[in-house]
Design an enzyme around this catalytic site. Sequence first.
Site: not given
Length: 161
Positions: A91, A93, A95-96
């Site tokens: 996904h 976000h 931090d990903h």
Amino acid sequence: MCGTTVGGRARVASPVHTATTAGEQVQPVSARELVVLGSASQTPTRYRNHNGYLLRWDGRSILFDPGEGTQRQLLLSGASPTSIDHICITHFHGDHCLGLPGMLQRLSLDQVDHPVEVLFPASGAEYFDRLRHASAYQALRDEAWVVASDSSSWLSIPLHA
């Protein structure tokens, strides 16, 4: 499965064998290793980086959710960025996925000689496009786009050297 965990790595040390009767073939477990590059979620700590996981499975290297600092974490783990042949974004976000631009640029800089397939939810195609073009760099040659028909599908973007 038997394995060990040392320094962020989960590794199958050797094939698992089971007791057999006469004539049975023993099937070895394939070579597998999970390198945890980071697991700190949105805010890194002194000891934990943003998300990032490198799965080595039967000669393949699959990078999951490259957060910020992924290149450095690969260096510290001893893993080669040029061994990566798949990148999976679960996904979008930060931090990903915020390590993705640097990883794509690194693969281009290193002139990887194999296709690198990027997989992500089709609903994130706009975010992927923005990340891919976040700065100027020499893109991999012959990039091919595969477009999914609905937002619940995954897109597969093979990037060819």
